[in-house]
Motif scaffolding. Sequence first.
Motif, PDB file in Angstrom:
ATOM      1  N   PHE A  18       0.933  -1.348  -0.035  1.00  0.00           N
ATOM      2  CA  PHE A  18      -0.200  -0.023   0.094  1.00  0.00           C
ATOM      3  C   PHE A  18       0.884   1.253   0.146  1.00  0.00           C
ATOM      4  O   PHE A  18       0.546   2.159  -0.725  1.00  0.00           O
ATOM      5  CB  PHE A  18      -0.901  -0.069   1.312  1.00  0.00           C
ATOM      6  N   SER A  31      -0.308   2.907  -3.603  1.00  0.00           N
ATOM      7  CA  SER A  31      -1.778   2.496  -2.890  1.00  0.00           C
ATOM      8  C   SER A  31      -2.823   2.342  -3.894  1.00  0.00           C
ATOM      9  O   SER A  31      -3.830   1.359  -3.780  1.00  0.00           O
ATOM     10  CB  SER A  31      -2.209   3.715  -2.206  1.00  0.00           C
ATOM     11  N   TYR A  91      -2.342  -1.093  -5.809  1.00  0.00           N
ATOM     12  CA  TYR A  91      -2.243  -2.288  -4.724  1.00  0.00           C
ATOM     13  C   TYR A  91      -3.819  -2.639  -4.412  1.00  0.00           C
ATOM     14  O   TYR A  91      -4.252  -3.599  -4.329  1.00  0.00           O
ATOM     15  CB  TYR A  91      -1.618  -1.971  -3.554  1.00  0.00           C
ATOM     16  N   THR A  92      -4.556  -1.588  -4.324  1.00  0.00           N
ATOM     17  CA  THR A  92      -6.206  -1.494  -3.974  1.00  0.00           C
ATOM     18  C   THR A  92      -6.909  -2.020  -5.036  1.00  0.00           C
ATOM     19  O   THR A  92      -7.965  -2.654  -4.813  1.00  0.00           O
ATOM     20  CB  THR A  92      -6.353  -0.514  -3.208  1.00  0.00           C
ATOM     21  N   TRP A 112      -7.320   9.380  -2.050  1.00  0.00           N
ATOM     22  CA  TRP A 112      -7.940   8.882  -0.744  1.00  0.00           C
ATOM     23  C   TRP A 112      -8.773   9.705   0.318  1.00  0.00           C
ATOM     24  O   TRP A 112      -8.241  11.113   0.224  1.00  0.00           O
ATOM     25  CB  TRP A 112      -7.001   8.096   0.060  1.00  0.00           C
ATOM     26  N   SER A 146     -11.821   5.244  -1.515  1.00  0.00           N
ATOM     27  CA  SER A 146     -11.099   5.463  -2.582  1.00  0.00           C
ATOM     28  C   SER A 146     -11.713   6.386  -3.678  1.00  0.00           C
ATOM     29  O   SER A 146     -12.701   5.780  -4.279  1.00  0.00           O
ATOM     30  CB  SER A 146     -10.625   4.138  -3.313  1.00  0.00           C
ATOM     31  N   ASN A 197       0.389   9.098  -1.424  1.00  0.00           N
ATOM     32  CA  ASN A 197      -0.752   8.546  -0.780  1.00  0.00           C
ATOM     33  C   ASN A 197      -1.821   9.743  -0.490  1.00  0.00           C
ATOM     34  O   ASN A 197      -2.957   9.555  -0.559  1.00  0.00           O
ATOM     35  CB  ASN A 197      -0.591   7.576   0.391  1.00  0.00           C
TER      36      ASN A 197
END
Length: 492
Positions: free
Chosen positions: A29, A33, A36-37, A350, A375, A453
């Motif tokens: 992450f 991020s 990955y998500t 985010w 997200s 992030n």
Amino acid sequence: MTTTYLPKLNVPGPRVHPILGRLPMILGFAKDSIGYTRHLFETYGSVVSMVAGGGTHIYSPLAECPGTVFTCGAQNVRQVTSQHEVYYKYPLSGMIYSKHNDSKRTEPLKHFGVGLFGVNGATHRQHRQLLMPAFHKQRIDSYRSDMIAITQSVLKQLTIDKPVDIAQIMRLLTLRVATKTLFGSDVGQTGAKTGEILQQALAINGKLAVALLPFDIRGLPYHHLLNLFAQLDDEMRDLIRFKQANNIDNGDVLSMLIQARDAQTGLTLSEDELLGHAGVIFAAGHETSANALTWTLFLLSQHPQIAQDVFDELQSVLNGEAPTVEQLQKLPLLERVIKESMRVLTPVPWNARITSQATELGGYELPKGTEVFVSIYQTHHLPEIYSQPEKFNPQRWETFEPTMFEYNPFSAGSRICIGAGFAMMEIKIVLSMLLQKYRLEYIPQQTINRSGNIVMAPKNGIKMIVRQQDYNFTQGVGGVKGNVREMVELPQ
């Protein structure tokens, strides 16, 4: 000795690694991020745990954290952003905020990155009310002249037919705008210096090493961060006291916040609260706008017909001049381009919250203290909301009117970004002036990877050649490498 047993998360997610435990998930992450998500959402659905069963702790300053959950989609965005008594916000400093009482050196953590991020419930409503006059439309319109003067100054420094890192130029420009509008011209170089220190502190605060090694030992990033905090505290307190002693509203945001008073209670903001709000407003009004501008210029460099159409609109309305406030409302294509850019390459990917009580999200129970990352980016790329979500298509905004929960680059609900109007005006002014004067030509074969992030920026900047506006919009199209190609369709 008592042991606290945290409830387990029943949200689906990847299993704990048999040897390395939860570390690979945390590092994955931290490294990327969005990538990955995306895999997690594709595998487990719109509500997913970083690790099955929980046990991760990457943002919350609270001692007890059952785990980390990621979510996307309009319904989940609505639930999280509308239930502000359930989903709390905490300071941008994240986990290290809990160290604010450790020593004299950590005291600045009480206000760094706090502002509206660090208050909830009635206190949040009260503080937001105090801040609102500083972001009233009439007040924002008064910043136009400063924005234009600074943009002109930066554009004059560009050298024709020379390459520049456009991300760096946009950061410089928005840094100067934020410093001028937040701190005011009356403080001269002090304001600029304060802005630079704030920028450094925000950059270091986002590093994983600060959270993993929060020790005040020379050579560690955390130690350097505390040094910056001490410097920042001295600069900002001197600035606030100077303005208080003069008791004059110089037109800047800080002057107005100092004079803000609750009409019913007579409440004013304390020095620590002023420090917190000033820092957050600076961060939000600088880094995010710089990234929105950078990504928009990049997208226009790869979509020549849209670039041509935007230029034609600007020329027909502005005829080479800087825009008035009224003219900014007569540039519908420019607005659609900005909106589409912030959708497809979301500057703030985010929206982090922490549950203040046990609750339910997407059919799953979330214990008190759960970290919830909404997200914004993934929601902006859902095909059920946006047809061809990876296509940069400003035309979609001619007929498409999403709810604030489907499109929320400035968040949504009662905590929607208080400076959204300021940011949009700044972005429009910079683009309208730059695009009439210059054509920025992308230099092919660069690797453009996303980074960050809290904000999403190009990892190593974006190099472009500054051309006098020559209408050759097809030059420099194509040859883009890197994971930006996962996010938006680009020419080969």
